[in-house]
Write a protein that holds these residues in place. Structure first.
Motif: not given
Lengths: 478, 275
Positions: B12-41
């Motif tokens: 669970x912790x691993x998934x949450x870390x991945x999700x946090x990183x993906x949210x940050x990256x999605x926001x910085x690089x404006x990638x909507x797909x990454x945001x969706x993946x972050x929600x899935x994570x």
């Protein structure tokens, strides 16, 4: 001469102090002050009946303790400072609530006339289809009432009541707290198995009575029938259970169980499980069979060390007792503790005369032993340990405000839920004639908390009526 | 901890870390797909997280509310559930993950640092009032963190710092963010009120008093008063926008301190379990 000063009145003719006390701004500042004082108080210890922490703190912080004592702030949350803010907030709440009652009374009487429906408003011009209005409003869940110049609609009246109930509950809680602190007592009573004590002042080992707390003592008797506890080896006992009998004029009237998390209540007095200990029956005779001591001794229990000192009447001797719940003999002929479980209880006995040890020995439960007097040849003491019982101690409280506090709290939550679940919205649809002679329908809104929702509703009505133009209205509250 | 508990927890912790990183990256690089993946994570992380909570529940014989680890883990669970439900109902609010997932990861990390041997707990803990008390504490925490995240997003939008960010521009308008934050604070306020009342009834049953000014009790009251101040100003003073948003964030800090900070500053009845 300058202009004459305005009298100290507001527009309603009330004196300004009155307006100040009931103002919402005052409520806001008082809540902030109460928050700040609550935080400040959390850094200070409070004197309590059973805790010595406060007195230790006083010793370690003598200057601050003196300052607080000089300002009468020792018991911070009961101090004049804290209580003044609470009382002022209650007064403010009372007057604000009174104002709200007057307003809400109006809601139920539909007395929203022109000029008395301030609030979020939108004026809408356009084609007028008054016949559609009741239907549209009914679809949105409004009750409607036709007035001389238009239509009044409202819903969620209970929501407006909710805020009154919420604020009113503070007053109920305040009454409960007043009773709780003025007509109450809290004490500790120690009872041995088989012992019967009267619920009266002299039988408490510690007692805190409030101003009128002494009126609450009942005079009934309580008897401890059986005490039991779970013992964790080498740790403290837990899960105390006491079976008790209540007697009135010597006759049993009811039985009850007192355990952690489950108190027993009789005639307003609530008994809570507190602590425990052992009560050995000890008999000591000298070599001439003269009795030195005989009876049940309630031993103190300090962190599972069960000790006490007894001064037999008519003797210059003192008897020091220590009970070891599970023991084994040590290399020096004494006893060493194995655990706190009362598996093989033994009683260590030291007898002193004028401060000098004259006899020392130990005896197991059910045994009879002779111990020689030190230094005196041929003389001995006979010690017996025929029975072991337990004692339980109980925190007994009686608070006149308990029920009031309980129901006041739930009343407040019910009011809060009602307020937020039933949004009060009022809409006033008013016919007017415009400058060019065209008819104008104005729609005003009024909400006690949700102007967004109100705006959506007015927009929905405007959209259904196909208004061509919307004009933003003023944003006030009712 | 059992083996299943440990494995599930770290997954669970691993998934949450991945999700946090993906949210940050999605926001910085404006990638909507990454945001969706972050929600899935985040959603996938919730499955082992639930399993870890249930496994511990079974092994220790009580709900997740006695020790700091259990409290932090279950609070995180509630925060993630709140977020997932919210973003499901309002997909425009996905960006909230930018605040909620790192906060959840930090909280669960704090919890694992507090992991210790299980000790027998007092009989006074076996009461329904404790369950009511704890359940509403978690509702309060979940809604308070969501309200603060909404307020943070509102401020981010208003600051102009991320003007032109494609993901941010897809979020609801500022007025809606402000309104949603207010609604979650309302929920937190009611939940804290029920938590305090249920806790005081439990205290009465256990110790013979409703209120003892124990630091944790006092700070619960302080949290409630802070949220009360917010609502009072909102209803009577029309406090909206930036002021309200900052207060929502400040109120969350007070609540977090009340739940997790008390044992480090005060000597409290609750310290034996929460520290």
């Amino acid at each position: 001469m300058g202009e004459p000063k305005a009298p100290l009145t507001d527009k309603l003719g009330d004196i300004m102090l009155w307006g100040f006390i009931r103002s919402r701004k005052l409520a806001y500042w008082l809540i902030i002050l109460l928050t700040a004082l609550s935080i400040a108080g959390s850094f200070l210890p409070h004197p309590t009946l059973l805790d010595t922490q406060f007195y230790d703190w006083q010793k370690n912080n003598p200057i601050l303790a003196k300052i607080l004592a000089a300002l009468y702030l020792e018991d911070f949350y009961q101090s004049w400072l804290y209580l003044s803010v609470v009382i002022l907030l209650l007064l403010n709440t009372f007057f604000c609530t009174w104002d709200q009652i007057v307003r809400v009374k109006g809601l139920f009487r539909w007395y929203a006339q022109e000029g008395q429906v301030p609030g979020y408003a939108r004026e809408v011009r356009g084609r007028i289809l008054p016949a559609q209005l009741p239907e549209i409003l009914a679809k949105l869940g409004y009750q409607t009432k036709v007035t001389g110049d238009g239509l009044l609609a409202q819903k969620g009246k209970l929501g407006a009541l909710g805020m009154i109930i919420f604020h009113g509950s503070f007053l109920v809680i305040a009454i409960g707290a007043f009773l709780y602190t003025t007509v109450s007592y809290e004490g500790r009573m120690v009872i041995a198995e088989g012992q019967r004590l009267t619920e009266s002042r002299e039988n408490y080992v510690a007692l805190n009575e409030s101003l009128w707390g002494h009126y609450l003592h009942q005079g009934f008797e309580i008897q401890l029938d059986k005490f039991s506890a779970d013992f964790y080896p080498a740790k403290t006992a837990d899960n105390f259970q006491s079976r008790v009998t209540i007697l009135e004029q010597g006759e049993p009237v009811t039985k009850g169980l007192v355990k952690e998390g489950r108190f027993f209540r009789y005639r307003g007095a609530a008994f809570f499980a507190d602590w425990h200990g052992f009560v050995p029956k000890v008999q000591i005779f000298d070599h001439r069979q003269k009795k030195l001591l005989s009876g049940f001794i309630i031993l103190d229990n300090n962190h599972e060390i069960h000790k006490d000192t007894v001064y037999p009447p008519g003797s210059n001797r003192e008897v020091r007792l220590e009970l070891i719940p599970e023991s084994k003999p040590d290399a020096e002929g004494g006893l060493s503790r194995v655990s706190n479980l009362p598996k093989s209880p033994a009683l260590g006995i030291d007898i002193l005369e004028e401060g000098k040890l004259i006899a020392k020995g130990w005896v197991r439960l059910g045994e009879k032993k002779r111990i020689p007097l030190l230094g005196d040849k041929g003389e001995y003491l006979e010690i017996m340990f025929p029975e072991l019982r337990q004692w339980g101690s109980y925190i007994i409280t009686n608070n006149a405000g308990t029920e009031v506090l309980f129901w006041g709290s739930w009343l407040g939550i019910a009011g809060l839920v009602l307020f937020y679940s039933q949004r009060y919205l009022r809409i006033h649809c008013k016919l007017k004639t415009g400058d060019n002679g065209a008819a104008i329908l104005e729609i005003y809104g009024c909400s006690n908390r949700d102007k967004f929702r109100l705006a959506e509703e007015i927009e929905a009505i405007g959209s259904a009526l196909d208004f061509p133009q919307r004009i933003a209205g003023k944003d006030e509250q009712y | 901890m059992t083996n299943l508990d440990i494995i599930a927890f770290w997954v669970a912790v691993t998934f949450y870390v991945i999700s946090s990183c993906l949210f940050a990256l999605a926001f910085s690089f404006e990638k909507e797909k990454w945001q969706t993946t972050a929600v899935w994570a985040a959603g996938l992380g919730l499955i082992p997280h639930s399993a870890a909570i249930i496994a511990r529940w079974i092994s220790v014989g009580h709900g997740p509310y006695i020790y700091a680890y259990e409290v932090a883990s279950s609070d995180t669970w509630f925060a993630v559930v709140f977020f997932l439900v919210l973003q499901y109902k309002h997909p425009k609010l996905r960006n909230l993950g930018l605040f909620i997932m790192p906060a959840s990861f930090l909280l669960i990390g704090y919890g694992v640092m507090k992991l210790r041997e299980i000790e027998p707990y007092p009989e006074s803990f076996t009461t329904y009032w404790l369950i009511v008390h704890v359940f509403f504490a978690k509702i309060a925490y979940g809604s308070a963190i969501t309200a603060a995240a909404l307020a943070g997003t509102y401020l981010l939008r208003k600051s102009g710092w991320s003007r032109g960010n494609r993901l941010l521009s897809k979020m609801p308008d500022s007025t809606s963010l402000d309104r949603l934050s207010y609604q979650f604070i309302t929920l937190a306020f009611i939940a804290i009120a029920i938590m305090i009342v249920a806790g005081s009834i439990w205290a009465y049953k256990a110790w013979g008093r409703y209120w003892g000014w124990d630091p944790l009790e006092t700070w619960s009251l302080v949290s409630w008063l802070v949220y009360g101040t917010y609502l009072h100003r909102r209803i009577t003073g029309r406090w909206e926008g930036k002021k309200a948003a900052w207060l929502a964030i400040g109120a969350l800090l007070v609540l977090v301190f009340a739940i997790f900070g008390i044992p480090y500053v005060y000597s409290s009845l609750h310290n034996a379990y929460l520290k």
